[in-house]
Write a protein that holds these residues in place. Structure first.
Motif, short mmCIF file in Angstrom:
data_model
loop_
_atom_site.label_atom_id
_atom_site.label_comp_id
_atom_site.label_asym_id
_atom_site.label_seq_id
_atom_site.Cartn_x
_atom_site.Cartn_y
_atom_site.Cartn_z
N UNK A 112 4.59 0.54 8.63
CA UNK A 112 4.15 -0.46 9.61
C UNK A 112 5.34 -0.89 10.47
N UNK A 113 5.25 -0.72 11.79
CA UNK A 113 6.35 -1.17 12.67
C UNK A 113 6.55 -2.68 12.57
N UNK A 114 7.74 -3.14 12.93
CA UNK A 114 8.02 -4.57 12.93
C UNK A 114 7.17 -5.31 13.96
N UNK A 115 6.61 -4.57 14.92
CA UNK A 115 5.80 -5.21 15.96
C UNK A 115 4.36 -5.40 15.54
N UNK A 116 3.97 -4.94 14.35
CA UNK A 116 2.58 -5.06 13.91
C UNK A 116 2.15 -6.53 13.92
N UNK A 117 1.09 -6.82 14.65
CA UNK A 117 0.62 -8.20 14.74
C UNK A 117 -0.16 -8.59 13.49
N UNK A 118 -0.12 -9.87 13.18
CA UNK A 118 -0.85 -10.36 12.01
C UNK A 118 -2.34 -10.20 12.25
N UNK A 119 -3.07 -10.03 11.17
CA UNK A 119 -4.51 -9.92 11.30
C UNK A 119 -5.14 -9.29 10.08
N UNK A 120 -6.46 -9.22 10.12
CA UNK A 120 -7.23 -8.57 9.07
C UNK A 120 -7.55 -7.16 9.52
N UNK A 121 -6.93 -6.19 8.93
CA UNK A 121 -7.13 -4.80 9.27
C UNK A 121 -8.10 -4.16 8.27
#
Length: 807
Positions: A112-121
């Motif tokens: 997971x890149x550091x830019x991955x936004x928070x959320x329910x995937x």
């Protein structure tokens, strides 16, 4: 207690399957149709074992894949590839992976890149063959992901679009029938799709109370009553300070009710009640099938009340679907029943000590039952302080392959049904009553009108298409050659069929590879064209990834992740304090034309250099152009590097690491880029600054070059007729899980902040059913959780949870 309320008529029928199939009657006809369906359309099930339940940006998701054939529970020999798609809340595919399967088993990782936004995937996993059937039966796993560098402590359960809680009623076997007493199951879900306690009354159209009801487990429960002819029934519940009315299903004047009592440990008690007007002496047929395999079949003469006892020993563990048919083979009633013989694979784990110190080596001995076939297992060890554990919430190999993979809709707390709760079996029966299940449609099966099979079982990587004339007419019987355009020489030939189609399958290569396809038209050498098949991925909706998600408290996990990634980032950047929040996606600023195809994780155009197709108009070679006009790019020891001021003391290397190339979001090799035609390139984005490369994790240490092609597909027709160049995506490569080796010779000053202490996806027991593992603990103290799952060559599945203390 009497076996039946119908004391006058008791008919016990339990016919052996082998004797039925020999008879030429409607029962054997039904059996034959089901067997034919299962043979022609075998079902596959997928289970993924993950190292933990949730993740942070910068983490790596580790997983082991178990793909079985549903009819025999053995590892599949049908498919050799598994596809995975990680979907965010906006329907976007964040990652798409393909891993190889060897005897139904595979393993992989998602960085997971550091830019991955928070959320329910939501992660979906499926084989191409499974796309022929309802995607509701794909493997699905909700994955909460947070970003360690934003001020978020917990993820709230999202709304699923409903403004009111939902109360649904499910008459046993399908219908309410007048003058026949029936059980009615119900489920009450809140606005987040989670079970909620409820109580209320059932009233008739005159408002008179008939009975009351109250849930007993996750919003589910049952009640029973006898519907009257012509009556209309309504549920009255108190909600929001007032009363709400919910209608029950319409009462049928006549019909059939198939009731099952599953409380006895050795037998199933089945009762069939029939309206008097339908008692005409015809033969009925009761079929019990498990994953498309008939396990019970019986002929029954239609009478007003029938009772039959079926020994559970005739049925395997899992869901049995009982269906009642009339003499015209039309289904009349249906009921799902779960059988649990508790005969799963017994796995034992023994540690060499009871209590350990930080960074101390631990040895685990894994044992399975004697005299059983060898098996393949995966193991995950996590720090429970950082990753709190609740077995009830877990989707295990047991709950998935035996329950959830056969049910449509979200199943809340699937692990609960394999726990020690004294009423787990009763509540599991509620689940059977309140979930739909349709592996196949009886009407389609009986009429032989099932949807055509559009997808082939994938035996490897496939390159396929059609050869036509320039006007589109197929060319049959012509030779098509596939050969590599870079690296080692590889060729393969095939012939087109009468539709002009060709297929190269069972290919296997990692990452990506460049090829050339050649075809000839013997009659007219220039009148030939190759058209490649388009890869069509399933579409997923955000509401599928929102259903039934509980709130996740990740306070400790987030605090640890923030500290962990500061350490990691500083290690490679001269201990300079650079906060990752400075890298923000600013998609509204497009610095050049053609960026609509950009896959830049920082946002389209946010790069140190942007090269457009117009700038490449006179370029012959990409590397030649980039070397001249992109500052700092050079060839060192045969590898492209971007010279930057970096820490030459990076562990394991010196100087500048090589550039990582991406084409249309896919990692590719340097040779691959060298073979890419310049005229296919739409735009190139070069990332050199650490603030831009950090989002790519360790892949960005040497800089990133992102290439977007003009068509988003890397194939082009050559100027020479009948020749096309293409870039094919291969299998994902997986790195080995890193485990530090601590010795008494020295102390590593860097903190060990691992939340996943150990992961091993390839544990193979020996012929005695044994395996030994060892690893080192981290700096976390408290309870460490060990979870092992697996399957043996006989198709027996198992799971074991074990814990130990670190002080």
């Amino acid at each position: 207690m009497k076996l039946s309320i119908y004391s006058r008529i008791i008919l016990i029928i339990s016919l052996a399957f082998s004797s039925l199939v020999k008879a030429q009657d409607p029962v054997s006809n039904l059996v034959g149709l089901v067997n034919q369906f299962t043979t022609e359309r075998p079902q596959e099930k997928v289970h993924l074992h993950f190292d933990k339940q949730y993740y942070a940006a910068g983490d790596t998701i580790w997983y082991k894949a178990y793909v079985i054939t549903a009819s025999n529970n053995l590892p599949t020999n049908l498919s050799s590839s598994l596809h995975l798609s990680l979907i965010n809340e906006r329907d976007s595919v964040v990652f798409s992976k393909k891993i190889p399967l060897v005897f139904g088993l595979g393993a992989g990782m998602i960085a997971l890149p550091f830019s991955t936004t928070k959320g329910k995937y939501m992660l979906h996993a499926y084989t191409p063959w499974m796309q022929n059937f309802d995607k509701a039966f794909f493997f699905k796993r909700t994955m909460p992901i947070v970003n360690s560098f934003v001020d978020v402590i917990s993820l709230k359960a999202p709304k699923n679009g409903n403004t009111l809680a939902q109360l649904s009623f499910f008459p046993e076997s399908g219908n309410l029938v007048s003058e026949i007493r029936s059980k009615v199951a119900f489920k009450y879900l809140d606005v987040n799709g989670l079970g909620k306690n409820i109580s209320g009354n059932i009233v008739n159209k005159a408002g008179e109370k008939i009975t009351s009801f109250e849930s007993s487990h996750l919003g589910m429960g049952i009640f029973a009553f006898t519907p009257a002819v012509g009556e209309i029934y309504t549920a009255m519940i108190e909600e929001g300070g007032g009363f709400r009315k919910i209608p029950l299903p319409t009462v049928k004047i006549e019909g059939y009710v198939l009731a099952v009592n599953n409380l006895d440990t050795t037998n199933l008690l089945i009762k069939i009640a029939i309206s008097p007007s339908l008692v005409n002496g015809e033969e009925l047929f009761l079929i019990g099938q498990v994953n498309g395999v008939i396990k019970y079949a019986a002929k029954i003469k239609a009478q007003q009340a029938i009772t039959t006892i079926i020994p559970k020993s005739q049925l395997p563990s899992g869901i049995t679907q009982f269906t009642l048919f009339n003499s015209d083979r039309q289904p009349l009633a249906e009921r799902l029943v779960f059988i649990n013989h508790k005969d799963n694979l017994n796995i034992n784990i023994k540690a060499n000590k009871g209590v350990y110190n930080k960074r101390e080596k631990i040895t685990l001995d894994v044992n399975t039952e004697k005299d059983l076939a060898q098996g393949s297992y995966s193991i995950a060890v996590t720090d429970e302080k950082l990753v709190p554990y609740n077995e009830d919430e877990e989707t295990s190999i047991l709950s998935n392959l035996l329950i959830t993979s056969d049910l449509k809709g979200y199943v809340e707390k699937p692990g609960f049904y394999f726990g020690t709760h004294p009423e787990a079996a009763k509540f599991l029966d509620y689940l059977m009553l309140t979930h739909g299940w349709r592996r196949f449609n009886w009407k389609d099966l009986l009429n032989k009108t099932s949807a055509p099979l559009m997808y082939r079982a994938e035996k490897g990587i496939t390159i396929a298409g059609v050869v036509t004339t320039n006007s589109g007419n197929p060319i049959a019987g012509t030779k098509v050659r596939l050969l590599t355009s870079r690296g080692s020489i590889f060729t393969m030939d095939t012939l087109t069929n009468k539709e002009g189609r060709f297929v190269f399958d069972e290919l296997s290569f990692a990452d990506s590879a460049s090829f050339i396809l050649q075809a000839k038209n013997n009659n007219e050498s220039r009148n030939v064209k190759i058209i490649l098949d388009k890869k069509i991925l399933p579409m997923f909706k955000a509401d599928e990834s929102q259903q039934g998600i509980v709130e996740v408290d990740m306070t400790n996990y987030l605090a640890n992740a923030i500290e962990k990634y500061k350490e990691s980032y500083n290690k490679y950047n001269k201990n300079q304090e650079i906060m990752l929040r400075e890298v923000e996606i600013k998609g509204e600023k497009k610095k050049a034309a053609g960026l609509d195809r950009s896959t830049n994780l920082n946002g389209a155009g946010n790069a140190d250099n942007v090269v457009t197709a117009e700038m490449l108009a006179n370029a012959v070679d990409l590397f030649d152009y980039l070397g001249k006009y992109i500052g700092g790019m050079s060839m060192v020891n045969g590898e492209i590097v971007l010279s930057r001021t970096r820490n030459s003391a990076v562990p394991g290397g010196s100087g500048d690491p090589p550039v990582q190339f991406y084409v249309d979001g896919m990692t590719v090799s340097q040779d691959y880029v060298a073979s890419l035609p310049v005229e296919d390139v739409e735009v190139i984005e070069v990332l050199k600054n650490a603030a831009l490369t950090t989002v790519y994790g360790s892949s960005g240490f040497g800089g990133i070059v992102l290439i977007s092609t003009k068509r988003g597909v890397t194939n082009r027709q050559s100027k020479t007729p009948g020749i096309i160049s293409l870039i094919a995506k291969g299998y994902e490569t997986t790195k080995e899980f890193y485990t530090p080796q601590y010795t008494t010779l020295g102390v590593n000053p860097q903190k060990d902040l691992r939340s996943t202490i150990y992961w091993n996806a390839n544990i193979i027991t020996d012929k005695e059913g044994k395996a030994t593992l060892d690893y080192f603990n981290a700096d976390g103290v408290g309870s460490y959780k060990v979870i092992i799952e697996g399957i043996n060559a006989d198709g027996k599945i198992g799971r074991k949870v074990f814990s130990y203390i670190v002080k």
